[in-house]
Each structure stands twice: as C-alpha cells, then as structure tokens.
Write an enzyme that holds these catalytic residues in place. Sequence first.
Site, PDB file in Angstrom:
ATOM      1  N   ASP A 111     -19.225  -5.133  -3.133  1.00 57.28           N
ATOM      2  CA  ASP A 111     -18.764  -5.624  -1.834  1.00 57.28           C
ATOM      3  C   ASP A 111     -18.316  -7.076  -1.996  1.00 57.28           C
ATOM      4  O   ASP A 111     -19.130  -7.953  -2.311  1.00 57.28           O
ATOM      5  CB  ASP A 111     -19.942  -5.518  -0.853  1.00 57.28           C
ATOM      6  CG  ASP A 111     -19.629  -6.075   0.514  1.00 57.28           C
ATOM      7  OD1 ASP A 111     -18.508  -6.586   0.732  1.00 57.28           O
ATOM      8  OD2 ASP A 111     -20.526  -6.015   1.368  1.00 57.28           O
ATOM      9  N   ILE A 112     -17.054  -7.329  -1.755  1.00 48.42           N
ATOM     10  CA  ILE A 112     -16.485  -8.660  -2.017  1.00 48.42           C
ATOM     11  C   ILE A 112     -17.107  -9.739  -1.124  1.00 48.42           C
ATOM     12  O   ILE A 112     -17.128 -10.914  -1.486  1.00 48.42           O
ATOM     13  CB  ILE A 112     -14.938  -8.613  -1.871  1.00 48.42           C
ATOM     14  CG1 ILE A 112     -14.276  -9.764  -2.628  1.00 48.42           C
ATOM     15  CG2 ILE A 112     -14.505  -8.582  -0.399  1.00 48.42           C
ATOM     16  CD1 ILE A 112     -12.774  -9.621  -2.787  1.00 48.42           C
ATOM     17  N   ASN A 160      -3.660  -7.688   7.555  1.00 43.79           N
ATOM     18  CA  ASN A 160      -2.361  -7.230   8.076  1.00 43.79           C
ATOM     19  C   ASN A 160      -1.618  -8.452   8.619  1.00 43.79           C
ATOM     20  O   ASN A 160      -2.206  -9.539   8.723  1.00 43.79           O
ATOM     21  CB  ASN A 160      -2.541  -6.140   9.144  1.00 43.79           C
ATOM     22  CG  ASN A 160      -3.353  -6.632  10.324  1.00 43.79           C
ATOM     23  OD1 ASN A 160      -2.944  -7.545  11.028  1.00 43.79           O
ATOM     24  ND2 ASN A 160      -4.520  -6.044  10.527  1.00 43.79           N
ATOM     25  N   ASP A 175     -11.022  -6.054   5.398  1.00 40.24           N
ATOM     26  CA  ASP A 175     -10.730  -7.071   6.426  1.00 40.24           C
ATOM     27  C   ASP A 175     -11.870  -7.111   7.470  1.00 40.24           C
ATOM     28  O   ASP A 175     -12.398  -8.186   7.803  1.00 40.24           O
ATOM     29  CB  ASP A 175      -9.391  -6.700   7.087  1.00 40.24           C
ATOM     30  CG  ASP A 175      -8.777  -7.812   7.917  1.00 40.24           C
ATOM     31  OD1 ASP A 175      -9.342  -8.912   7.942  1.00 40.24           O
ATOM     32  OD2 ASP A 175      -7.730  -7.561   8.535  1.00 40.24           O
ATOM     33  N   SER A 217      -3.903  -3.067  -0.476  1.00 40.38           N
ATOM     34  CA  SER A 217      -2.991  -1.961  -0.092  1.00 40.38           C
ATOM     35  C   SER A 217      -3.436  -0.567  -0.518  1.00 40.38           C
ATOM     36  O   SER A 217      -2.747   0.404  -0.205  1.00 40.38           O
ATOM     37  CB  SER A 217      -1.549  -2.189  -0.600  1.00 40.38           C
ATOM     38  OG  SER A 217      -0.894  -3.176   0.165  1.00 40.38           O
ATOM     39  N   TYR A 250      -3.426   1.410   3.718  1.00 39.83           N
ATOM     40  CA  TYR A 250      -1.994   1.197   3.465  1.00 39.83           C
ATOM     41  C   TYR A 250      -1.419   2.185   2.444  1.00 39.83           C
ATOM     42  O   TYR A 250      -0.194   2.227   2.262  1.00 39.83           O
ATOM     43  CB  TYR A 250      -1.717  -0.250   3.061  1.00 39.83           C
ATOM     44  CG  TYR A 250      -1.610  -1.200   4.247  1.00 39.83           C
ATOM     45  CD1 TYR A 250      -1.862  -0.772   5.555  1.00 39.83           C
ATOM     46  CD2 TYR A 250      -1.242  -2.534   4.071  1.00 39.83           C
ATOM     47  CE1 TYR A 250      -1.753  -1.641   6.641  1.00 39.83           C
ATOM     48  CE2 TYR A 250      -1.127  -3.405   5.156  1.00 39.83           C
ATOM     49  CZ  TYR A 250      -1.389  -2.954   6.432  1.00 39.83           C
ATOM     50  OH  TYR A 250      -1.274  -3.819   7.505  1.00 39.83           O
TER      51      TYR A 250
HETATM   52  N1  AR6 Z   1     -15.393  -5.134  -0.580  1.00 35.27           N
HETATM   53  C1  AR6 Z   1     -14.421  -4.843  -1.466  1.00 35.27           C
HETATM   54  N2  AR6 Z   1     -13.498  -3.891  -1.275  1.00 35.27           N
HETATM   55  C2  AR6 Z   1     -13.558  -3.188  -0.123  1.00 35.27           C
HETATM   56  C3  AR6 Z   1     -14.544  -3.423   0.858  1.00 35.27           C
HETATM   57  C4  AR6 Z   1     -15.503  -4.454   0.598  1.00 35.27           C
HETATM   58  N3  AR6 Z   1     -16.458  -4.766   1.468  1.00 35.27           N
HETATM   59  N4  AR6 Z   1     -14.322  -2.549   1.885  1.00 35.27           N
HETATM   60  C5  AR6 Z   1     -13.258  -1.793   1.543  1.00 35.27           C
HETATM   61  N5  AR6 Z   1     -12.790  -2.154   0.332  1.00 35.27           N
HETATM   62  P1  AR6 Z   1      -8.216  -1.573   3.034  1.00 35.27           P
HETATM   63  P2  AR6 Z   1      -5.314  -2.088   2.830  1.00 35.27           P
HETATM   64  C6  AR6 Z   1     -11.650  -1.647  -0.448  1.00 35.27           C
HETATM   65  O1  AR6 Z   1      -8.001  -0.314   3.809  1.00 35.27           O
HETATM   66  O2  AR6 Z   1      -5.075  -0.758   2.224  1.00 35.27           O
HETATM   67  C7  AR6 Z   1      -7.190  -3.248   7.485  1.00 35.27           C
HETATM   68  O3  AR6 Z   1      -7.388  -2.630   8.718  1.00 35.27           O
HETATM   69  C8  AR6 Z   1     -11.135  -0.257  -0.163  1.00 35.27           C
HETATM   70  O4  AR6 Z   1     -11.921   0.730  -0.802  1.00 35.27           O
HETATM   71  O5  AR6 Z   1      -9.300  -2.494   3.422  1.00 35.27           O
HETATM   72  O6  AR6 Z   1      -4.680  -3.295   2.183  1.00 35.27           O
HETATM   73  C9  AR6 Z   1      -6.305  -4.478   7.587  1.00 35.27           C
HETATM   74  O7  AR6 Z   1      -6.515  -5.166   8.794  1.00 35.27           O
HETATM   75  C10 AR6 Z   1      -9.729  -0.329  -0.778  1.00 35.27           C
HETATM   76  O8  AR6 Z   1      -9.781  -0.051  -2.178  1.00 35.27           O
HETATM   77  O9  AR6 Z   1      -6.870  -2.480   2.988  1.00 35.27           O
HETATM   78  C11 AR6 Z   1      -4.926  -3.911   7.496  1.00 35.27           C
HETATM   79  O10 AR6 Z   1      -4.465  -3.451   8.735  1.00 35.27           O
HETATM   80  C12 AR6 Z   1      -9.334  -1.792  -0.606  1.00 35.27           C
HETATM   81  O11 AR6 Z   1     -10.536  -2.469  -0.190  1.00 35.27           O
HETATM   82  C13 AR6 Z   1      -5.088  -2.749   6.548  1.00 35.27           C
HETATM   83  O12 AR6 Z   1      -6.462  -2.363   6.634  1.00 35.27           O
HETATM   84  C14 AR6 Z   1      -8.269  -2.039   0.431  1.00 35.27           C
HETATM   85  O13 AR6 Z   1      -8.430  -1.136   1.522  1.00 35.27           O
HETATM   86  C15 AR6 Z   1      -4.805  -3.141   5.126  1.00 35.27           C
HETATM   87  O14 AR6 Z   1      -4.845  -2.003   4.328  1.00 35.27           O
END
Ligand code: AR6
Length: 169
Positions: free
Chosen positions: A8-9, A22, A32, A115, A119
């Site tokens: 978890d980042i 976004n 996010d 992404s 995304y």
């Molecule tokens: N720590 C690290 N990585 C994570 C965590 C965490 N706590 N939680 C999820 N991931 P996403 P996107 C990973 O959907 O595709 C949001 O609503 C997850 O498994 O978070 O860039 C924004 O507001 C995946 O591999 O981001 C935008 O609207 C990675 O983070 C939209 O999602 C990115 O998944 C952006 O979409």
Amino acid sequence: MIQVIQGDITQLSVDAIVNAANSSLLGGGGVDGAIHRAAGPELLEACRALNGCSTGDAKLTKGYRLPARFVIHAVGPIWRGGYLDEPGLLASCYRRALEIATEQGLHTIAFPNISTGVYGFPKEKACEIAIDTVQSYLTNETTSIRQVTFVCFDEENYQLYGQKLAETD
Ligand code: AR6
C-alpha cells in the site's frame, strides 16, 4: 536505484508518493481514494487550489498526514484502444512526476501502477513504459533522485515488474 515492492503506497516514508489521479484532482477511488483518506481533508483543500491537471501532466502538494512529505498527482490516460497516444501520455506523466521531484531536490519517490486500474491500460505495456521511462530519465537527466520504488498492489503487476526489472538489470 529502482526497486519493486508489493503493498500500500500510503504507508511509505519516502520524499514523495505519486498519485494516479484524474484531471479534476478532486479525488476518486483506487489509489487516489486511499491517498486522500490517509492524508486527511487538507489534501483535498490543497488540490482544489490547483485547478485540475491535464492528462500526461502532474502537480505537487504536501503529504499532510501521510508519512510521505509530498504527493505528486499524476494524471494517466484512460485506455481507449491505444490509438489516442495513450502510451505517450502514460510516459509523459511518469516523466513529469520525475521532473517535479527533481525541481524539489527530492531523493526518494514511489509510483503506483498508473492507469492500470479503472483506466484499463494493459498492465504489461504499462509496466514496460513505466520502467523504460524511469530508467531513461535516471540515465539521461541530472537529478537529485536516488531511489525509485514501484509499489504494486496486485500480484499480476508485482510479477510483471519483477520480471521486467530482472531482464534489464
Ligand atoms: N497502493 C498502491 N497501489 C494501489 C492502491 C494502494 N493503496 N490502491 C490501488 N492501487 P487506479 P487508474 C493500484 O484505479 O487506473 C481513481 O478513481 C491498483 O491496483 O487507482 O490510474 C482516480 O480518481 C492499480 O494497479 O488508478 C481516477 O479517476 C493502480 O493502483 C482513476 O481512478 C491504479 O489503479 C485513475 O485510474
């Protein structure tokens, strides 16, 4: 030095964590949402003042209640089939985050897999772009950055990053 971890980042004590935001910068789900919950409401307030961010670009805030000092909010592309410069835009948001960290004189930065969640960017291609962009930046630019950590939340990304980094070592 580039490393990969699974986790978890929001837990990382680095100079900056990168957010997969976004273009509104007003929060969302995924990483996010986790970052905003952990940083507290001051983060949303700071983000409001930034007036959004273009896809492929990034903007800086403080980390507030996070262990990380700063958050670099990067906006990756939504995958729409690959013909709308999605690879170029993904590389651009990694590069912009690195440039901002360099401007601030930061030493340690951690990236999520931008992404590759809602995304929908294909994970293997995104992994190649992320690693190639970071490696080329560290090789070709003058930077304060000493350590880049790729933080993978899911097992598939963790395996992909491990393989790709082993190949390029
Ligand atoms: N720590 C690290 N990585 C994570 C965590 C965490 N706590 N939680 C999820 N991931 P996403 P996107 C990973 O959907 O595709 C949001 O609503 C997850 O498994 O978070 O860039 C924004 O507001 C995946 O591999 O981001 C935008 O609207 C990675 O983070 C939209 O999602 C990115 O998944 C952006 O979409």
